[in-house]
Design a protein around this motif. Sequence first.
Motif, PDB file in Angstrom:
ATOM      1  N   ALA A  87       9.261 -29.564  -2.139  1.00  0.00           N
ATOM      2  CA  ALA A  87       8.441 -31.198  -2.674  1.00  0.00           C
ATOM      3  C   ALA A  87      10.340 -31.019  -3.545  1.00  0.00           C
ATOM      4  O   ALA A  87      10.892 -30.225  -3.963  1.00  0.00           O
ATOM      5  CB  ALA A  87       8.030 -30.916  -3.420  1.00  0.00           C
ATOM      6  N   VAL A  88      10.735 -32.506  -3.583  1.00  0.00           N
ATOM      7  CA  VAL A  88      11.552 -33.270  -4.858  1.00  0.00           C
ATOM      8  C   VAL A  88      10.815 -34.045  -5.642  1.00  0.00           C
ATOM      9  O   VAL A  88      10.092 -35.012  -5.224  1.00  0.00           O
ATOM     10  CB  VAL A  88      12.818 -33.911  -3.337  1.00  0.00           C
ATOM     11  N   ILE A  89      11.023 -33.615  -7.079  1.00  0.00           N
ATOM     12  CA  ILE A  89      10.875 -34.458  -8.100  1.00  0.00           C
ATOM     13  C   ILE A  89      11.775 -34.897  -8.149  1.00  0.00           C
ATOM     14  O   ILE A  89      12.832 -34.240  -8.982  1.00  0.00           O
ATOM     15  CB  ILE A  89      10.182 -34.029  -8.544  1.00  0.00           C
ATOM     16  N   ASN A  90      11.336 -36.351  -9.467  1.00  0.00           N
ATOM     17  CA  ASN A  90      12.442 -37.471  -9.839  1.00  0.00           C
ATOM     18  C   ASN A  90      11.542 -37.216 -11.531  1.00  0.00           C
ATOM     19  O   ASN A  90      10.365 -37.041 -11.912  1.00  0.00           O
ATOM     20  CB  ASN A  90      13.074 -38.121  -9.439  1.00  0.00           C
ATOM     21  N   ILE A  91      12.551 -37.500 -12.478  1.00  0.00           N
ATOM     22  CA  ILE A  91      11.530 -38.060 -13.820  1.00  0.00           C
ATOM     23  C   ILE A  91      11.608 -39.576 -14.078  1.00  0.00           C
ATOM     24  O   ILE A  91      13.356 -39.430 -13.677  1.00  0.00           O
ATOM     25  CB  ILE A  91      12.554 -37.271 -15.365  1.00  0.00           C
ATOM     26  N   ASP A  92      11.082 -40.651 -14.033  1.00  0.00           N
ATOM     27  CA  ASP A  92      11.840 -41.672 -14.409  1.00  0.00           C
ATOM     28  C   ASP A  92      12.898 -41.935 -15.398  1.00  0.00           C
ATOM     29  O   ASP A  92      12.715 -41.505 -16.622  1.00  0.00           O
ATOM     30  CB  ASP A  92       9.894 -42.608 -14.502  1.00  0.00           C
ATOM     31  N   MET A  93      13.084 -43.016 -15.552  1.00  0.00           N
ATOM     32  CA  MET A  93      14.354 -43.298 -16.097  1.00  0.00           C
ATOM     33  C   MET A  93      14.280 -44.968 -16.127  1.00  0.00           C
ATOM     34  O   MET A  93      14.105 -45.145 -15.707  1.00  0.00           O
ATOM     35  CB  MET A  93      16.051 -43.313 -15.198  1.00  0.00           C
ATOM     36  N   PHE A  94      14.517 -45.084 -17.923  1.00  0.00           N
ATOM     37  CA  PHE A  94      14.557 -46.475 -17.843  1.00  0.00           C
ATOM     38  C   PHE A  94      15.601 -47.308 -18.439  1.00  0.00           C
ATOM     39  O   PHE A  94      15.247 -48.517 -18.641  1.00  0.00           O
ATOM     40  CB  PHE A  94      12.767 -46.028 -18.400  1.00  0.00           C
TER      41      PHE A  94
END
Length: 166
Positions: free
Chosen positions: A135-142
């Motif tokens: 899996a490849v995951i990311n953190i939402d950036m705003f």
Amino acid sequence: MQLDHYSTNFKKRTFPITLICENVTNAPNIGSLFRTADAFGVESIIFCGENINLGRKMAKTSRATEKFVNHQIQKDSLDVISELKDKGFFIISLEITNNSERLVDFKFPKQKPIALIIGDENFGIDEAILNLSDAVINIDMFGQNSSMNVVQATSITLYEITKQLR
């Protein structure tokens, strides 16, 4: 009353998480990763790369946690990750890609040990490792920036993993 280091009553616990640091070479980041790994009960850290230095600059930010966190230094991250995959680890890369899943939506496996891969401060995780990942995951950036400091991102991710594994 604020508690000091000696009067906290946190329950010590270790989670089946191995942190793989691919070419993370900045000494203050390495020291902070030791503190983060200790705080979240990470089983071990494997630093991969050519220029890993666990010297005085690292120790300044680690606050002696390198003495308690199991760790090793290896040259080739692809070999390390392949070996962990063969041992049954669930391989997760923390990286923003066009196929990455959002951290807030991801369900971490509870039946397998986890290898969390973080990448080089400037170039991220190598494509070959991304392809090897389960899996490849990311953190939402705003904001305007598309990434954050590797230690901050690792801390956020370990918080979510340990929250789910508890």
